[in-house]
Design an enzyme around this catalytic site. Structure first.
Site, mmCIF file in Angstrom:
data_model
loop_
_atom_site.group_PDB
_atom_site.id
_atom_site.type_symbol
_atom_site.label_atom_id
_atom_site.label_comp_id
_atom_site.label_asym_id
_atom_site.label_seq_id
_atom_site.Cartn_x
_atom_site.Cartn_y
_atom_site.Cartn_z
ATOM 1 N N LYS A 13 0.827 -1.338 -0.073
ATOM 2 C CA LYS A 13 -0.013 -0.014 -0.114
ATOM 3 C C LYS A 13 0.810 1.234 0.025
ATOM 4 C CE LYS A 13 -2.068 -1.056 3.897
ATOM 5 N NZ LYS A 13 -1.209 -2.340 4.183
ATOM 6 N N ARG A 88 -9.680 0.393 8.790
ATOM 7 C CA ARG A 88 -9.141 -0.995 8.930
ATOM 8 C C ARG A 88 -10.352 -1.620 9.696
ATOM 9 N NH1 ARG A 88 -3.218 0.428 9.001
ATOM 10 N NH2 ARG A 88 -2.460 -1.608 9.223
ATOM 11 N N ARG A 127 11.798 -5.175 5.168
ATOM 12 C CA ARG A 127 11.716 -4.081 4.892
ATOM 13 C C ARG A 127 12.747 -2.916 5.641
ATOM 14 N NH1 ARG A 127 5.899 -1.441 5.449
ATOM 15 N NH2 ARG A 127 5.993 -2.546 7.376
ATOM 16 N N ARG A 160 11.273 -1.079 11.268
ATOM 17 C CA ARG A 160 10.362 -1.005 12.166
ATOM 18 C C ARG A 160 10.106 -1.899 13.305
ATOM 19 N NH1 ARG A 160 5.222 0.531 8.580
ATOM 20 N NH2 ARG A 160 4.114 -0.835 10.037
HETATM 21 P P1 AP5 Z 1 4.899 -1.622 1.953
HETATM 22 O O1 AP5 Z 1 4.617 -0.769 0.576
HETATM 23 O O2 AP5 Z 1 5.542 -0.783 2.917
HETATM 24 O O3 AP5 Z 1 3.580 -2.313 2.363
HETATM 25 P P2 AP5 Z 1 2.209 -1.844 3.293
HETATM 26 O O4 AP5 Z 1 1.245 -2.431 2.507
HETATM 27 O O5 AP5 Z 1 2.286 -0.476 3.039
HETATM 28 O O6 AP5 Z 1 2.714 -2.420 4.500
HETATM 29 P P3 AP5 Z 1 2.414 -1.536 5.931
HETATM 30 O O7 AP5 Z 1 3.386 -2.768 6.985
HETATM 31 O O8 AP5 Z 1 3.192 -0.198 6.271
HETATM 32 O O9 AP5 Z 1 1.213 -1.908 6.536
HETATM 33 P P4 AP5 Z 1 0.579 -1.927 7.697
HETATM 34 O O10 AP5 Z 1 -1.001 -1.841 7.199
HETATM 35 O O11 AP5 Z 1 0.716 -2.893 8.691
HETATM 36 O O12 AP5 Z 1 1.202 -0.605 8.651
HETATM 37 P P5 AP5 Z 1 0.623 0.616 9.074
HETATM 38 O O13 AP5 Z 1 2.015 1.452 8.955
HETATM 39 O O14 AP5 Z 1 -0.488 1.321 8.187
HETATM 40 O O15 AP5 Z 1 5.793 -2.894 1.302
HETATM 41 C C1 AP5 Z 1 6.498 -3.470 2.346
HETATM 42 C C2 AP5 Z 1 7.836 -4.101 2.101
HETATM 43 O O16 AP5 Z 1 7.802 -4.742 0.712
HETATM 44 C C3 AP5 Z 1 8.697 -2.920 1.564
HETATM 45 O O17 AP5 Z 1 9.777 -3.353 1.967
HETATM 46 C C4 AP5 Z 1 8.850 -2.679 -0.133
HETATM 47 O O18 AP5 Z 1 9.811 -2.358 -0.592
HETATM 48 C C5 AP5 Z 1 8.374 -4.144 -0.092
HETATM 49 N N1 AP5 Z 1 7.260 -4.357 -1.591
HETATM 50 C C6 AP5 Z 1 6.346 -3.655 -1.751
HETATM 51 N N2 AP5 Z 1 5.644 -3.886 -2.916
HETATM 52 C C7 AP5 Z 1 6.714 -4.997 -3.677
HETATM 53 C C8 AP5 Z 1 6.295 -5.857 -4.933
HETATM 54 N N3 AP5 Z 1 5.350 -5.761 -5.573
HETATM 55 N N4 AP5 Z 1 7.366 -6.694 -4.851
HETATM 56 C C9 AP5 Z 1 8.334 -6.898 -3.874
HETATM 57 N N5 AP5 Z 1 8.456 -6.079 -2.767
HETATM 58 C C10 AP5 Z 1 7.428 -5.239 -2.493
HETATM 59 O O19 AP5 Z 1 0.201 0.475 10.532
HETATM 60 C C11 AP5 Z 1 1.028 0.374 11.428
HETATM 61 C C12 AP5 Z 1 0.373 0.150 12.781
HETATM 62 O O20 AP5 Z 1 -0.379 1.263 13.008
HETATM 63 C C13 AP5 Z 1 -0.857 -0.896 12.830
HETATM 64 O O21 AP5 Z 1 -0.329 -2.160 13.176
HETATM 65 C C14 AP5 Z 1 -1.867 -0.269 13.820
HETATM 66 O O22 AP5 Z 1 -1.336 -0.638 15.130
HETATM 67 C C15 AP5 Z 1 -1.679 1.113 13.489
HETATM 68 N N6 AP5 Z 1 -2.606 1.779 12.622
HETATM 69 C C16 AP5 Z 1 -2.294 2.269 11.426
HETATM 70 N N7 AP5 Z 1 -3.780 2.575 10.732
HETATM 71 C C17 AP5 Z 1 -4.490 2.136 11.499
HETATM 72 C C18 AP5 Z 1 -5.966 2.336 11.627
HETATM 73 N N8 AP5 Z 1 -6.686 2.748 10.463
HETATM 74 N N9 AP5 Z 1 -6.953 1.677 12.596
HETATM 75 C C19 AP5 Z 1 -6.102 1.385 13.804
HETATM 76 N N10 AP5 Z 1 -4.750 1.394 13.970
HETATM 77 C C20 AP5 Z 1 -3.852 1.355 12.849
#
Ligand code: AP5
Length: 219
Positions: A13, A88, A127, A160
């Site tokens: 994402k 979410r 990552r 992270r």
């Molecule tokens: P990346 O693009 O970083 O993946 P992502 O889907 O953005 O993953 P996140 O871990 O950031 O999502 P998340 O939803 O868990 O975390 P968030 O920060 O929102 O890609 C991942 C890796 O793969 C990278 O190294 C990239 O280079 C590689 N990659 C990407 N695409 C690729 C491809 N096609 N091929 C190969 N490699 C690839 O949330 C973190 C925490 O915050 C949550 O756990 C929660 O506690 C809190 N939080 C955030 N939002 C909410 C919400 N709405 N409600 C409640 N709590 C929330």
């Protein structure tokens, strides 16, 4: 353009949101990034959120809905936005619908990324992120030119806390338990578009661009 990027942790994402931002000049609204900034700044909300984030759990709806509602009032959101990591839960999706209804600018599409757990675990555990500019890398799939250093600013790369294996497993469970139901929620509203997120970053980018063309064409 008003779209949501939906999918499990590590599905890409954030990576794809950055690509869209540079093509369409609309802001990426990442609740994960906003919460991590609050944690870094040590605000009361950040301290509260940290307890949940460290465990791989969702931060309570009330907190997250509040920060998104405020962010959507920003002048830079007038021409659209990309929501990355929000909503979410069903209550978050209902709240989003409500706030967009009030301003007369409903959501236009939800792009879901489909990726198997084994790949997600590999992506998240590899990552790395720049401490200075936040640019993301992967040790195997998208490595920096110099190990441990950001290509763009030379900043140090770090992992992270929630990208440790045990926490990744919990985050995937939480996705299944609390977020996956949004797929049928948005399908029923006719807003859901799916992309195979297992392809390489360039191919996923092209597929996302094609979906965006469809969303724009449908008004
Ligand atoms: P990346 O693009 O970083 O993946 P992502 O889907 O953005 O993953 P996140 O871990 O950031 O999502 P998340 O939803 O868990 O975390 P968030 O920060 O929102 O890609 C991942 C890796 O793969 C990278 O190294 C990239 O280079 C590689 N990659 C990407 N695409 C690729 C491809 N096609 N091929 C190969 N490699 C690839 O949330 C973190 C925490 O915050 C949550 O756990 C929660 O506690 C809190 N939080 C955030 N939002 C909410 C919400 N709405 N409600 C409640 N709590 C929330």
């Amino acid at each position: 353009m008003r779209i949501v990027l939906l999918g499990p942790p590590g599905c890409g994402k954030g990576t794809q949101a950055k690509e869209i931002v540079s093509s369409y000049n609309i802001p990426q609204i990442s609740t994960g990034d906003m919460l991590r900034l609050a944690v870094k700044n040590g605000s009361p909300m950040g301290k509260e959120a940290k307890k949940f984030m460290d465990e791989g759990l969702l931060v309570p709806d009330k907190v997250v809905i509040g920060i998104v509602e405020e962010r959507l009032q920003g002048n830079d959101c007038q021409d659209g936005f990309i929501l990355d990591g929000f909503p979410r839960t069903i209550p978050q999706a209902d709240a989003l619908e409500e706030v967009l209804k009030k301003i007369g600018r409903p959501l236009q599409g939800v792009i879901s990324f489909e990726v198997d757990d084994a790949i997600l675990i590999e992506r998240l555990s590899g990552r790395r992120i720049c401490k200075e500019c936040g640019c993301g890398y992967h040790v195997s799939f998208d490595p920096p030119r110099v190990e441990g250093k950001c290509d763009k600013c030379g900043g140090e790369l770090f992992q992270r806390d929630d990208d440790k294996r045990e926490t990744i497993k919990e985050r995937l469970e939480v996705y299944r338990r609390q977020t996956a139901s949004l797929l049928s929620y948005y399908k029923e509203k006719g807003l859901l578009f799916s992309v195979d997120g297992t392809n390489d970053i360039g191919k996923v980018r092209n597929d996302v661009q094609n979906v965006i063309l469809k969303i724009r064409a449908s008004g």
